[in-house]
Design a protein around this motif. Structure first.
Motif, PDB file in Angstrom:
ATOM      1  N   GLY A   1      45.117  32.398 -16.654  1.00 23.36           N
ATOM      2  CA  GLY A   1      44.089  31.243 -16.370  1.00 23.36           C
ATOM      3  C   GLY A   1      45.133  30.121 -16.355  1.00 23.36           C
ATOM      4  O   GLY A   1      46.120  29.748 -16.840  1.00 23.36           O
ATOM      5  N   ARG A   2      44.294  29.006 -16.380  1.00 25.88           N
ATOM      6  CA  ARG A   2      45.032  27.667 -16.246  1.00 25.88           C
ATOM      7  C   ARG A   2      44.352  26.768 -17.503  1.00 25.88           C
ATOM      8  O   ARG A   2      42.812  27.009 -17.437  1.00 25.88           O
ATOM      9  CB  ARG A   2      44.931  26.708 -15.262  1.00 25.88           C
ATOM     10  CG  ARG A   2      45.827  27.454 -14.066  1.00 25.88           C
ATOM     11  CD  ARG A   2      45.671  26.590 -12.720  1.00 25.88           C
ATOM     12  NE  ARG A   2      46.803  26.865 -11.789  1.00 25.88           N
ATOM     13  CZ  ARG A   2      46.559  26.789 -10.429  1.00 25.88           C
ATOM     14  NH1 ARG A   2      45.706  25.849  -9.992  1.00 25.88           N
ATOM     15  NH2 ARG A   2      47.466  27.093  -9.728  1.00 25.88           N
ATOM     16  N   ILE A   3      44.911  25.960 -18.317  1.00 26.61           N
ATOM     17  CA  ILE A   3      44.197  25.230 -19.334  1.00 26.61           C
ATOM     18  C   ILE A   3      43.341  24.028 -18.656  1.00 26.61           C
ATOM     19  O   ILE A   3      44.093  23.235 -17.774  1.00 26.61           O
ATOM     20  CB  ILE A   3      45.350  24.501 -20.360  1.00 26.61           C
ATOM     21  CG1 ILE A   3      46.142  25.800 -20.922  1.00 26.61           C
ATOM     22  CG2 ILE A   3      44.554  23.934 -21.522  1.00 26.61           C
ATOM     23  CD1 ILE A   3      45.209  26.916 -21.537  1.00 26.61           C
ATOM     24  N   LEU A   4      42.189  23.722 -19.064  1.00 25.85           N
ATOM     25  CA  LEU A   4      41.332  22.486 -18.624  1.00 25.85           C
ATOM     26  C   LEU A   4      41.289  21.230 -19.476  1.00 25.85           C
ATOM     27  O   LEU A   4      41.710  20.213 -19.201  1.00 25.85           O
ATOM     28  CB  LEU A   4      39.833  23.197 -18.329  1.00 25.85           C
ATOM     29  CG  LEU A   4      39.767  24.063 -17.249  1.00 25.85           C
ATOM     30  CD1 LEU A   4      38.543  24.541 -17.015  1.00 25.85           C
ATOM     31  CD2 LEU A   4      40.421  23.530 -15.850  1.00 25.85           C
ATOM     32  N   SER A   5      41.282  22.059 -20.910  1.00 29.03           N
ATOM     33  CA  SER A   5      41.118  20.583 -21.857  1.00 29.03           C
ATOM     34  C   SER A   5      41.297  21.248 -23.213  1.00 29.03           C
ATOM     35  O   SER A   5      41.272  22.599 -23.384  1.00 29.03           O
ATOM     36  CB  SER A   5      39.594  19.980 -21.974  1.00 29.03           C
ATOM     37  OG  SER A   5      38.570  20.927 -22.213  1.00 29.03           O
ATOM     38  N   ILE A   6      41.553  20.552 -24.164  1.00 27.94           N
ATOM     39  CA  ILE A   6      41.529  21.018 -25.543  1.00 27.94           C
ATOM     40  C   ILE A   6      41.065  19.640 -26.556  1.00 27.94           C
ATOM     41  O   ILE A   6      41.484  18.503 -26.388  1.00 27.94           O
ATOM     42  CB  ILE A   6      43.098  21.143 -25.878  1.00 27.94           C
ATOM     43  CG1 ILE A   6      43.173  21.530 -27.370  1.00 27.94           C
ATOM     44  CG2 ILE A   6      43.955  19.910 -25.543  1.00 27.94           C
ATOM     45  CD1 ILE A   6      44.690  22.003 -27.701  1.00 27.94           C
TER      46      ILE A   6
ATOM     47  N   LEU B   1      55.480  17.632  -8.620  1.00 24.23           N
ATOM     48  CA  LEU B   1      56.215  16.808  -9.660  1.00 24.23           C
ATOM     49  C   LEU B   1      56.188  17.418 -10.997  1.00 24.23           C
ATOM     50  O   LEU B   1      55.261  17.864 -11.293  1.00 24.23           O
ATOM     51  CB  LEU B   1      55.762  15.353  -9.638  1.00 24.23           C
ATOM     52  CG  LEU B   1      55.711  14.565  -8.287  1.00 24.23           C
ATOM     53  CD1 LEU B   1      55.133  13.293  -8.431  1.00 24.23           C
ATOM     54  CD2 LEU B   1      57.439  14.409  -7.780  1.00 24.23           C
ATOM     55  N   PRO B   2      57.345  17.363 -11.651  1.00 26.33           N
ATOM     56  CA  PRO B   2      57.284  17.865 -12.974  1.00 26.33           C
ATOM     57  C   PRO B   2      56.360  17.482 -14.016  1.00 26.33           C
ATOM     58  O   PRO B   2      56.381  15.992 -13.916  1.00 26.33           O
ATOM     59  CB  PRO B   2      58.739  17.417 -13.457  1.00 26.33           C
ATOM     60  CG  PRO B   2      59.599  17.300 -12.385  1.00 26.33           C
ATOM     61  CD  PRO B   2      58.649  16.752 -11.132  1.00 26.33           C
ATOM     62  N   GLY B   3      55.675  18.238 -14.558  1.00 23.99           N
ATOM     63  CA  GLY B   3      54.812  17.722 -15.567  1.00 23.99           C
ATOM     64  C   GLY B   3      53.449  17.693 -14.941  1.00 23.99           C
ATOM     65  O   GLY B   3      52.446  17.400 -15.747  1.00 23.99           O
ATOM     66  N   LEU B   4      53.331  17.718 -13.744  1.00 22.64           N
ATOM     67  CA  LEU B   4      51.793  17.597 -12.972  1.00 22.64           C
ATOM     68  C   LEU B   4      51.349  18.768 -12.516  1.00 22.64           C
ATOM     69  O   LEU B   4      50.299  18.797 -12.208  1.00 22.64           O
ATOM     70  CB  LEU B   4      52.126  16.471 -11.832  1.00 22.64           C
ATOM     71  CG  LEU B   4      52.505  15.011 -12.364  1.00 22.64           C
ATOM     72  CD1 LEU B   4      52.557  14.095 -11.064  1.00 22.64           C
ATOM     73  CD2 LEU B   4      51.380  14.337 -13.350  1.00 22.64           C
ATOM     74  N   ALA B   5      52.115  19.511 -12.211  1.00 21.74           N
ATOM     75  CA  ALA B   5      51.740  21.041 -11.786  1.00 21.74           C
ATOM     76  C   ALA B   5      51.017  22.043 -12.819  1.00 21.74           C
ATOM     77  O   ALA B   5      51.290  21.962 -13.951  1.00 21.74           O
ATOM     78  CB  ALA B   5      52.870  21.829 -11.209  1.00 21.74           C
ATOM     79  N   PRO B   6      49.917  22.335 -12.606  1.00 18.56           N
ATOM     80  CA  PRO B   6      49.032  22.963 -13.579  1.00 18.56           C
ATOM     81  C   PRO B   6      49.830  24.425 -13.602  1.00 18.56           C
ATOM     82  O   PRO B   6      50.422  25.210 -12.569  1.00 18.56           O
ATOM     83  CB  PRO B   6      47.653  23.393 -12.637  1.00 18.56           C
ATOM     84  CG  PRO B   6      47.775  23.568 -11.266  1.00 18.56           C
ATOM     85  CD  PRO B   6      49.047  22.241 -11.108  1.00 18.56           C
ATOM     86  N   VAL B   7      49.980  24.788 -14.892  1.00 15.67           N
ATOM     87  CA  VAL B   7      50.877  26.145 -15.456  1.00 15.67           C
ATOM     88  C   VAL B   7      49.927  27.340 -15.384  1.00 15.67           C
ATOM     89  O   VAL B   7      48.636  27.062 -16.130  1.00 15.67           O
ATOM     90  CB  VAL B   7      51.506  25.704 -16.584  1.00 15.67           C
ATOM     91  CG1 VAL B   7      52.339  26.866 -17.057  1.00 15.67           C
ATOM     92  CG2 VAL B   7      52.238  24.404 -16.385  1.00 15.67           C
TER      93      VAL B   7
END
Length: 478
Positions: free
Chosen positions: A258-263, A28-34
């Motif tokens: 990589g993929r973002i986990l947290s900020i 779903l848009p916005g839910l997939a890890p980028v």
């Protein structure tokens, strides 16, 4: 005739699963890890990560404001009478918080859904530029000057002070995640804990009696001047990411991806000096804070800045040597009710076939529906897996991390209902008499029940283990 029907059913079942194997999954848009990478943009990898700003709100006031809030947005300079009338009726000046804005005003705004609009979300681009794995040391965003002799500038300063007094907070969005603010608090029994919240304050206030308001209470030894506002004009962003090296989803990714986990954000109030820019965190807590008097009498100059560091939570969860206390659970998330409910559905899928199996064992009847039996076994595996995963998800949402043995017992409890059915079969269908025959029947029954317990329990545990590892491998900690 019956065998032909079974074969026809199995052929349809096989064709159906072959059709499912051709179906491609989607996110779903916005839910997939980028996937992000350090090199310039490629087809499947992005370099620039936009940071969006959202509305500001406060627990002490029910009125939210836009990041670039203007009460009167129409051009009423040509209609001074209408402008004066609106100001008199509404009673609010046409001023804003006056934060930094993007240089390119033609940037496209992100699309908001109906729920975001209803809840007052106002997502807009920000002037903060972040690239994957690019470390920034105290980068200046913009400068602001306020001449308190000017009526408009004085109103803007008063508006900032009012926002700090009411503890208004930023809500930023990064890679579809809220930017979180974590700080230490004094918990029960004098233990120091860490509290994380979505959103962070843009300033705080120390009143005339020396009592801190809002975030000033977190570092009172730093913000101690009475009747003074401290504007958090610097933000330190700590971004954690999951490296694509050695991962299945990163097989075709370029190096340094990589993929973002947290900020996480740490806001600072800093009286900037020229040597700060280019240094790590602009001096941090060692730099003197930016002070705005309660009633300023001179020109106010301030600079907004930010810094970015990258950290590689390969496991995306924060671990602690001391187990966290599990909160009080509802009825359906407690261990015993969940285990009892977990075995009902798997048993309901197989109890009809149990009758024919028990007849073939104890009543000397021939059993020949092995193809249908295999289909029932597949349904049993699927049902045990789905039931255990569902209950495991409920337990994790309720902050109960004791899922290991519970996942085994949840699907394994199917064997208990199997034992009850064997007792019913012994009483209602068999005419066994004598202690030896009864002991023989229940002896074999216990062996069968125990094997089914091991089988279904192992299925549930493996399914739950796969589910937990899957969700925590792509989770975004916020």
């Amino acid at each position: 005739m019956e065998i032909m029907c079974i074969r026809k059913f199995l052929s349809i079942f096989i064709i159906y699963f072959q059709f499912l194997s051709c179906v491609r999954g989607f996110y779903l848009p916005g839910l997939a890890p980028v996937l992000y990478c350090k090199k310039p943009n490629t087809e499947n990898c992005q370099t620039s990560i936009p940071l969006y700003v959202n509305r500001l709100n406060s627990e002490e006031s029910v009125i939210p404001y836009d990041y670039d809030h203007y009460i009167i947005t129409l051009d009423l300079n040509k209609c001074p009478i209408l402008q004066a009338t609106l100001k008199e009726k509404v009673g609010i000046p046409d001023i804003s918080f006056d934060f930094c804005y993007p240089e390119n005003e033609s940037l496209s705004l992100p699309v908001e859904n109906l729920g975001q609009v209803v809840f007052g979300e106002r997502i807009k681009p920000s002037p903060y530029k972040i690239n994957f794995l690019e470390t920034l040391d105290c980068k200046k965003v913009c400068e602001k000057k306020y001449d308190v002799k000017s009526r408009k500038d004085k109103q803007m300063v008063n508006f900032l002070q009012r926002g700090m007094l009411l503890d208004y907070r930023h809500h930023w969005i990064f890679d579809n995640m809220p930017v979180t603010w974590c700080y230490q608090t004094l918990g029960e029994n004098g233990l120091v804990g860490v509290y994380c919240a979505t959103g962070f304050p843009f300033g705080c206030y120390m009143d005339k009696g020396g009592n801190p308001k809002g975030a000033c209470a977190i570092v009172p030894e730093r913000y101690k001047d009475k009747d003074t506002y401290f504007l958090f004009n610097h933000v330190h962003l700590n971004i954690t990411y999951h490296s694509a090296t050695g991962e299945d989803w990163g097989a075709n990714a370029p190096s340094e991806a990589g993929r973002i986990l947290s900020i996480r954000v740490t806001p600072y109030s800093i009286e900037h000096s020229p040597e700060h820019f280019g240094s790590s965190s602009c001096g941090g807590w060692q730099a003197p804070p930016l002070k705005i008097p309660g009633k300023p009498t001179h020109e106010i100059k301030l600079s907004y800045s930010y810094s970015v560091v990258w950290t590689t939570l390969e496991n995306p969860v924060r671990t602690n040597k001391i187990p966290r206390q599990i909160p009080e659970q509802t009825i359906y998330t407690q261990p015993l009710p969940g285990i009892i409910m977990g075995g009902v559905l798997p048993f309901g899928c197989i109890f009809i076939q149990l009758f024919f199996i028990l007849n073939s064992i104890w009543s000397s009847q021939t059993y020949y529906m092995f193809g249908f039996l295999f289909l029932v076994f597949v349904i049993l595996v699927i049902t045990c897996s789905e039931t255990t995963i569902l209950l495991c998800y409920f337990h994790l949402c309720a902050e109960d991390y004791h899922w290991w043995w519970r996942s085994f017992l949840t699907s394994g409890f199917t064997a208990f209902y199997l034992f009850l059915y064997c007792v019913h079969y012994f009483v209602a269908k068999l005419n066994i008499e004598g202690i030896v025959s009864t002991m023989l029947y229940f002896g074999y029954t216990f062996i069968m029940v125990f094997l089914v317990f091991l089988l279904t329990g192992a299925i549930g545990f493996c399914a739950c283990l796969w589910f937990v590892r899957k969700i925590y491998s792509v989770v975004k900690v916020d």
